[in-house]
Design a protein around this motif. Structure first.
Motif, PDB file in Angstrom:
ATOM      1  N   UNK A 164      21.891 -24.375  -6.957  1.00 32.94           N
ATOM      2  CA  UNK A 164      22.158 -25.601  -7.716  1.00 32.94           C
ATOM      3  C   UNK A 164      23.617 -25.627  -8.132  1.00 32.94           C
ATOM      4  N   UNK A 165      24.433 -26.319  -7.370  1.00 39.13           N
ATOM      5  CA  UNK A 165      25.863 -26.374  -7.649  1.00 39.13           C
ATOM      6  C   UNK A 165      26.150 -26.959  -9.030  1.00 39.13           C
ATOM      7  N   UNK A 166      25.413 -27.984  -9.408  1.00 43.97           N
ATOM      8  CA  UNK A 166      25.699 -28.668 -10.664  1.00 43.97           C
ATOM      9  C   UNK A 166      25.482 -27.763 -11.870  1.00 43.97           C
ATOM     10  N   UNK A 167      24.563 -26.796 -11.746  1.00 44.14           N
ATOM     11  CA  UNK A 167      24.279 -25.892 -12.861  1.00 44.14           C
ATOM     12  C   UNK A 167      25.441 -24.948 -13.151  1.00 44.14           C
ATOM     13  N   UNK A 168      26.336 -24.792 -12.175  1.00 40.86           N
ATOM     14  CA  UNK A 168      27.455 -23.861 -12.326  1.00 40.86           C
ATOM     15  C   UNK A 168      28.650 -24.484 -13.047  1.00 40.86           C
ATOM     16  N   UNK A 169      28.661 -25.791 -13.146  1.00 42.84           N
ATOM     17  CA  UNK A 169      29.783 -26.468 -13.802  1.00 42.84           C
ATOM     18  C   UNK A 169      29.906 -25.992 -15.251  1.00 42.84           C
ATOM     19  N   UNK A 170      31.112 -25.540 -15.632  1.00 43.80           N
ATOM     20  CA  UNK A 170      31.283 -24.996 -16.981  1.00 43.80           C
ATOM     21  C   UNK A 170      32.709 -25.201 -17.468  1.00 43.80           C
ATOM     22  N   UNK A 171      32.838 -25.359 -18.769  1.00 48.30           N
ATOM     23  CA  UNK A 171      34.159 -25.468 -19.383  1.00 48.30           C
ATOM     24  C   UNK A 171      34.819 -24.104 -19.513  1.00 48.30           C
ATOM     25  N   UNK A 172      33.992 -23.096 -19.795  1.00 46.45           N
ATOM     26  CA  UNK A 172      34.497 -21.732 -19.973  1.00 46.45           C
ATOM     27  C   UNK A 172      33.767 -20.813 -18.999  1.00 46.45           C
ATOM     28  N   UNK A 173      34.526 -20.082 -18.206  1.00 42.76           N
ATOM     29  CA  UNK A 173      33.969 -19.115 -17.252  1.00 42.76           C
ATOM     30  C   UNK A 173      34.351 -17.714 -17.680  1.00 42.76           C
ATOM     31  N   UNK A 174      33.346 -16.876 -17.961  1.00 43.71           N
ATOM     32  CA  UNK A 174      33.603 -15.449 -18.126  1.00 43.71           C
ATOM     33  C   UNK A 174      33.497 -14.874 -16.731  1.00 43.71           C
ATOM     34  N   UNK A 175      34.640 -14.523 -16.171  1.00 39.87           N
ATOM     35  CA  UNK A 175      34.754 -14.124 -14.766  1.00 39.87           C
ATOM     36  C   UNK A 175      33.913 -12.879 -14.476  1.00 39.87           C
ATOM     37  N   UNK A 176      33.266 -12.867 -13.334  1.00 37.07           N
ATOM     38  CA  UNK A 176      32.409 -11.759 -12.947  1.00 37.07           C
ATOM     39  C   UNK A 176      33.172 -10.520 -12.503  1.00 37.07           C
ATOM     40  N   UNK A 177      32.603  -9.363 -12.788  1.00 38.86           N
ATOM     41  CA  UNK A 177      33.053  -8.071 -12.256  1.00 38.86           C
ATOM     42  C   UNK A 177      34.537  -7.818 -12.459  1.00 38.86           C
ATOM     43  N   UNK A 178      35.060  -8.198 -13.626  1.00 42.39           N
ATOM     44  CA  UNK A 178      36.439  -7.884 -13.993  1.00 42.39           C
ATOM     45  C   UNK A 178      37.430  -8.403 -12.949  1.00 42.39           C
ATOM     46  N   UNK A 179      37.071  -9.534 -12.336  1.00 46.10           N
ATOM     47  CA  UNK A 179      37.892 -10.186 -11.300  1.00 46.10           C
ATOM     48  C   UNK A 179      38.035  -9.330 -10.045  1.00 46.10           C
TER      49      UNK A 179
END
Length: 250
Positions: A164-179
Motif C-alpha cells: 500500500x503505497x499511500x500508507x507510506x506517505x509521512x511528514x516525518x521519516x525515521x530512516x531504517x537501519x541507520x541509513x
C-alpha cells in the motif's frame, strides 16, 4: 518525539498531552545513562508502551534495565526471537515483572493518546533476517504522520511498497537501519517526507559509509530536512497535529 543520541542504535521517546509515554527501542546497554537522564529531566517514571522493533542488541540492550527501574505498561515485540544473552535476559525480565506483552503483526492498530498507530510491518517476519523483520510503525496525529522504520532495509521497503503505497506517505521519516542498505530513492518518492531522522554513530565507524552518504544525498535531493544524531545530538520534534517544529541538542 525525542530521538535520543545513543550512538549506534535506536531509542525514541514519545510523550503526548495527557501524559502518556511510549518508547521505541532502547539502544545498547550503555544507552541507559542517556535514557535515565532524559526520563529524570522529564520526571517520567512510567513507560506506558515499550515497542521493541526487533531483538538486535542495539535496539534492546537497555530494555531489561528499563524494566527493572521503571514501570512498563506493556511491551510490543515481533514474533521472532534471537539466541543472545540480551534477548534471553529480556524475556526473563518480562516474565519476572509480569509485564503484558503484545505480539506485533502487520495491520494491528492501537491508540496513543489522540494518535492512531498502525503496524505496517513486518510483512513476512524471518528469524534469519531480523532487520527486515523489524516492526514498522505509522503514527497519525491530527494532520501529521510519522513513519518509524526500525532496521528495515531495502527488501522490506520493497515489500511495503507492493502492499500500500499511500500508507507510506509521512511528514516525518525515521530512516531504517541507520541509513545502511535502506531508504532507496523509490522508497523516498513513496514517503515524501518533510523531515528525515537518522540515528547513528559517526559514519567512520561503518564499513558502508559511502552508501550512507548516498542515502543522505538522496534524502536531501527530495527537499526533506535531514537530521542526524551523530551531528545534531538528541533531536526533539513537536507537533500540535498541524505544524511541526524541530529542536536539536547541537
Amino acid at each position: 518525539l525525542r530521538v535520543l543520541d545513543v550512538q549506534h542504535g535506536d531509542c525514541m521517546l514519545l510523550t503526548e498531552p495527557s501524559g502518556k509515554t511510549m518508547m521505541i527501542d532502547t539502544g545498547q546497554s550503555f544507552a541507559k545513562s542517556t535514557i535515565e537522564q532524559t526520563l529524570d529531566e522529564l520526571q517520567i517514571d512510567t513507560i506506558d508502551i515499550l515497542i521493541l522493533t526487533h531483538p538486535h542488541n542495539d535496539h534492546i540492550g537497555s530494555a531489561s534495565w528499563l524494566m527493572e527501574n521503571y514501570t512498563i505498561g506493556e511491551v510490543h515485540q515481533i514474533p521472532c526471537g534471537r539466541d543472545s544473552d540480551a534477548y534471553r535476559t529480556l524475556q526473563q525480565t518480562i516474565t519476572d515483572k509480569q509485564i503484558n506483552t503484545v505480539e506485533i503483526h502487520a495491520g494491528d492498530t492501537f491508540s496513543f493518546g489522540q494518535a492512531t498507530c498502525t503496524y505496517l510491518g513486518p510483512l513476512d517476519p524471518d528469524p534469519d533476517d531480523l532487520n527486515n523483520a523489524s516492526a514498522v510503525l505509522r503514527m497519525q496525529y491530527g494532520e501529521r504522520t510519522f513513519l518509524f522504520m526500525g532496521d528495515a532495509k531495502s527488501d522490506a521497503e520493497s515489500a511495503l511498497m507492493s502492499e500500500d503505497l499511500s500508507a507510506l506517505r509521512a511528514d516525518v521519516l525515521k530512516v531504517g537501519h541507520h541509513a545502511r542498505n535502506s531508504t532507496s530513492s523509490v522508497f523516498l518518492k513513496a514517503v515524501r517526507p518533510s523531515y528525515a531522522i537518522v540515528s547513528l554513530d559517526k559514519p567512520s565507524t561503518y564499513d558502508d559509509a559511502d552508501e550512507q552518504a548516498e542515502v543522505f544525498d538522496a534524502i536531501e535531493a527530495t527537499g526533506a530536512k535531514l537530521y542526524r544524531t551523530d551531528e545534531n545530538g538528541t533531536i526533539l520534534l513537536r507537533t500540535d497535529g498541524s505544524s511541526i517544529t524541530v529542536q536539536t541538542e547541537k
